[in-house]
Each structure stands twice: as structure tokens, then as C-alpha cells.
Design a protein around this motif. Structure first.
Motif, PDB file in Angstrom:
ATOM      1  N   LEU A  90      21.301  35.277 -73.342  1.00 36.59           N
ATOM      2  CA  LEU A  90      21.591  35.657 -71.961  1.00 36.59           C
ATOM      3  C   LEU A  90      22.138  37.076 -71.901  1.00 36.59           C
ATOM      4  O   LEU A  90      23.042  37.441 -72.653  1.00 36.59           O
ATOM      5  CB  LEU A  90      22.618  34.700 -71.349  1.00 36.59           C
ATOM      6  CG  LEU A  90      22.100  33.316 -70.993  1.00 36.59           C
ATOM      7  CD1 LEU A  90      23.241  32.321 -70.895  1.00 36.59           C
ATOM      8  CD2 LEU A  90      21.329  33.368 -69.675  1.00 36.59           C
ATOM      9  N   ASN A 103      34.940  41.934 -60.645  1.00 41.82           N
ATOM     10  CA  ASN A 103      34.091  42.391 -61.739  1.00 41.82           C
ATOM     11  C   ASN A 103      33.423  41.231 -62.437  1.00 41.82           C
ATOM     12  O   ASN A 103      33.335  41.187 -63.670  1.00 41.82           O
ATOM     13  CB  ASN A 103      34.886  43.230 -62.748  1.00 41.82           C
ATOM     14  CG  ASN A 103      35.026  44.662 -62.294  1.00 41.82           C
ATOM     15  OD1 ASN A 103      34.133  45.208 -61.669  1.00 41.82           O
ATOM     16  ND2 ASN A 103      36.160  45.261 -62.586  1.00 41.82           N
ATOM     17  N   GLU A 104      32.976  40.236 -61.634  1.00 37.08           N
ATOM     18  CA  GLU A 104      32.316  39.106 -62.256  1.00 37.08           C
ATOM     19  C   GLU A 104      31.012  39.549 -62.882  1.00 37.08           C
ATOM     20  O   GLU A 104      30.408  40.529 -62.473  1.00 37.08           O
ATOM     21  CB  GLU A 104      32.064  37.982 -61.239  1.00 37.08           C
ATOM     22  CG  GLU A 104      30.957  38.247 -60.222  1.00 37.08           C
ATOM     23  CD  GLU A 104      31.484  38.857 -58.958  1.00 37.08           C
ATOM     24  OE1 GLU A 104      32.499  39.607 -59.017  1.00 37.08           O
ATOM     25  OE2 GLU A 104      30.891  38.614 -57.888  1.00 37.08           O
ATOM     26  N   GLN A 105      30.614  38.798 -63.890  1.00 37.95           N
ATOM     27  CA  GLN A 105      29.371  39.101 -64.573  1.00 37.95           C
ATOM     28  C   GLN A 105      28.227  38.352 -63.913  1.00 37.95           C
ATOM     29  O   GLN A 105      28.342  37.175 -63.581  1.00 37.95           O
ATOM     30  CB  GLN A 105      29.475  38.729 -66.057  1.00 37.95           C
ATOM     31  CG  GLN A 105      30.488  39.595 -66.790  1.00 37.95           C
ATOM     32  CD  GLN A 105      30.563  39.315 -68.259  1.00 37.95           C
ATOM     33  OE1 GLN A 105      29.669  38.702 -68.847  1.00 37.95           O
ATOM     34  NE2 GLN A 105      31.629  39.769 -68.897  1.00 37.95           N
ATOM     35  N   PHE A 106      27.126  39.064 -63.734  1.00 37.92           N
ATOM     36  CA  PHE A 106      25.898  38.491 -63.197  1.00 37.92           C
ATOM     37  C   PHE A 106      24.931  38.321 -64.366  1.00 37.92           C
ATOM     38  O   PHE A 106      24.757  39.230 -65.157  1.00 37.92           O
ATOM     39  CB  PHE A 106      25.290  39.422 -62.141  1.00 37.92           C
ATOM     40  CG  PHE A 106      26.137  39.581 -60.919  1.00 37.92           C
ATOM     41  CD1 PHE A 106      27.175  40.500 -60.892  1.00 37.92           C
ATOM     42  CD2 PHE A 106      25.914  38.801 -59.794  1.00 37.92           C
ATOM     43  CE1 PHE A 106      27.971  40.654 -59.772  1.00 37.92           C
ATOM     44  CE2 PHE A 106      26.699  38.941 -58.663  1.00 37.92           C
ATOM     45  CZ  PHE A 106      27.734  39.873 -58.649  1.00 37.92           C
ATOM     46  N   PHE A 107      24.304  37.168 -64.426  1.00 37.38           N
ATOM     47  CA  PHE A 107      23.462  36.846 -65.573  1.00 37.38           C
ATOM     48  C   PHE A 107      21.979  36.923 -65.244  1.00 37.38           C
ATOM     49  O   PHE A 107      21.540  36.603 -64.130  1.00 37.38           O
ATOM     50  CB  PHE A 107      23.776  35.433 -66.076  1.00 37.38           C
ATOM     51  CG  PHE A 107      25.089  35.343 -66.809  1.00 37.38           C
ATOM     52  CD1 PHE A 107      26.275  35.184 -66.118  1.00 37.38           C
ATOM     53  CD2 PHE A 107      25.131  35.440 -68.194  1.00 37.38           C
ATOM     54  CE1 PHE A 107      27.488  35.112 -66.788  1.00 37.38           C
ATOM     55  CE2 PHE A 107      26.337  35.366 -68.869  1.00 37.38           C
ATOM     56  CZ  PHE A 107      27.514  35.209 -68.164  1.00 37.38           C
ATOM     57  N   GLY A 108      21.211  37.324 -66.254  1.00 40.69           N
ATOM     58  CA  GLY A 108      19.770  37.246 -66.168  1.00 40.69           C
ATOM     59  C   GLY A 108      19.304  35.827 -66.456  1.00 40.69           C
ATOM     60  O   GLY A 108      20.103  34.967 -66.819  1.00 40.69           O
ATOM     61  N   PRO A 109      17.990  35.550 -66.315  1.00 38.83           N
ATOM     62  CA  PRO A 109      17.459  34.194 -66.481  1.00 38.83           C
ATOM     63  C   PRO A 109      17.423  33.716 -67.923  1.00 38.83           C
ATOM     64  O   PRO A 109      17.220  32.536 -68.178  1.00 38.83           O
ATOM     65  CB  PRO A 109      16.047  34.293 -65.910  1.00 38.83           C
ATOM     66  CG  PRO A 109      15.687  35.728 -66.067  1.00 38.83           C
ATOM     67  CD  PRO A 109      16.952  36.496 -65.893  1.00 38.83           C
TER      68      PRO A 109
END
Lengths: 116, 109
Positions: A90, A103-109
Motif C-alpha cells: 500500500l 495530516n491523515e494519510q490517504f491510501f492508494g488501492p
């Protein structure tokens, strides 16, 4: 649409081959991260980058390498030195790494890598 | 190292309430996150706590006690689509995230 893309979704490689996983974001985020997820375990940090042309090792960096030549791209190479490369990988990004806001992290698929 | 514990599995009935606990021991603390992850998909952000107390967001609430190293995620009015893994993550003194192994919630009709 803003977001993070990872390709391919499924990847198969023979043992002993290096393989590069791509991660691209158009969120204009400074920080990017690579995690590995194995069944029954939490996400483990492989590498992270807080700014272009700079990156740091995470908790399990051995057998992996990264580059950050452009703000929007953070490719991960799984080398033949990685003993157990089969996993779900991920990529994530965040606006920053400090405590200015969530500053939350957004994830790729994610990319599921299987080494045969 | 960082140590984050949460239960492995929980099962509840549609319409009920479920509370997922998370305890942590980390070197430094700069916030606690909860993420939802459906099987084979990316985690999605649910909530963030940095101060003690309860944060409410629709059907989801998250609580933090820094002195006890403890948080919980409360899911109310459970729906079938809430069946997923819920990940507790702590941002440490170096602003890196450490994740728990996740709690798989199964919602039954």
C-alpha cells in the motif's frame, strides 16, 4: 479526480527478479509512504519521504529501495534480497508529517505481489 | 518499539452497537487514527483524536485517554456494509504511523 493510483493491482514475478511498484498522487501532498500488509498483521512501514529528493527507511526497509524524483511519484522496488516479498503493498500520502491539522494519510488501492 | 493491541475479531447484529478497543505503548504520541478497510481494498480514514475525550462523527465515535494509552471506536446502528477491518494507528514522536493488526467486524442480519 484527486487521488492516489497504484499499478498494477496484481503482479506476479519469479523468485530472484527485481520488480518496481508504481505510486502516483495528484493531491499535491509533500509526504509519501510505502507499507506492506500481511495476513493477521498490521501495516508495516517500508520507506517514507517527506519531500522531493529525500526519503527515510521505515521499520522493514531491508530488500527494498525507493526514489522520489518528483513530488507526485514514489516508486518502490522489491529486490531479490527481500526474503518474503509476497504481500499486499500500500502506498499513501499526506499533506505533511507534522501536527498542523490531522495530516491523515490517504491510501492508494494497493498492489498484490506474488512471487512464484 | 511500538506496541498497539486490538481484538482480532468481533461479531454483532445489524442495528446494534459495537465498541473496538485499542491500547498502545509508543515512543511519543502525536495523535491516534482509526481507519476502515474492506477486504482487498485501501484503508479509509474514519477519525482522529489527539486530545482526551470523545469525537463524534455520525454513527462513528472515537474516544481517547492519553494517560491510559487507550482508545475505542464506537460503531452505532450497525449496517451490513460496516463489515470490515478496523485499524487503530498511533502517530509517534517522529510523526510516523504505527498500526495495530486490525479488528475484523462481522455484522449479521
Amino acid at each position: 479526480d484527486g487521488g492516489i493510483t497504484q499499478s498494477p493491482k496484481y503482479l506476479f514475478r519469479k523468485e530472484g527478479q527485481n520488480v518496481t511498484l508504481s505510486c502516483e498522487q495528484n493531491l499535491n501532498h509533500d509526504a509519501m509512504y510505502w507499507y506492506r500488509q500481511d495476513p493477521g498483521q498490521g501495516l508495516r512501514l517500508i520507506y517514507y519521504s517527506q519531500i522531493v529528493n529525500d526519503f527515510q527507511k521505515g521499520d522493514i526497509a531491508e530488500g527494498y529501495s525507493v526514489s522520489r524524483e518528483k513530488k507526485e511519484s514514489f516508486p518502490l522496488t522489491v529486490t531479490s534480497a527481500q526474503k518474503n516479498p509476497t504481500a499486499f503493498y500500500l502506498c499513501a500520502s499526506s499533506a505533511g508529517t507534522g501536527d498542523l491539522g490531522y495530516n491523515e494519510q490517504f491510501f492508494g488501492p494497493g498492489t498484490r505481489l506474488t512471487v512464484l | 518499539g511500538q506496541n498497539i493491541d486490538q481484538p482480532t475479531e468481533m461479531t454483532a447484529t445489524e442495528g446494534a452497537i459495537v465498541q473496538i478497543n485499542c491500547t498502545y505503548q509508543t515512543s511519543g504520541f502525536n495523535g491516534l487514527f482509526w481507519y476502515q478497510q474492506h477486504a482487498g481494498e485501501a484503508p479509509t480514514f474514519l477519525s482522529y483524536n489527539v486530545l482526551d475525550g470523545l469525537e463524534e462523527k455520525g454513527r462513528f465515535s472515537s474516544f481517547l485517554s492519553r494517560s491510559k494509552g487507550y482508545s475505542y471506536l464506537l460503531l452505532k446502528e450497525l449496517q451490513m456494509k460496516d463489515s470490515a477491518s478496523y485499524l487503530c494507528a498511533v502517530r509517534d514522536g517522529d510523526y510516523k504511523l504505527s498500526f495495530g493488526a486490525g479488528t475484523t467486524v462481522t455484522v449479521r442480519a
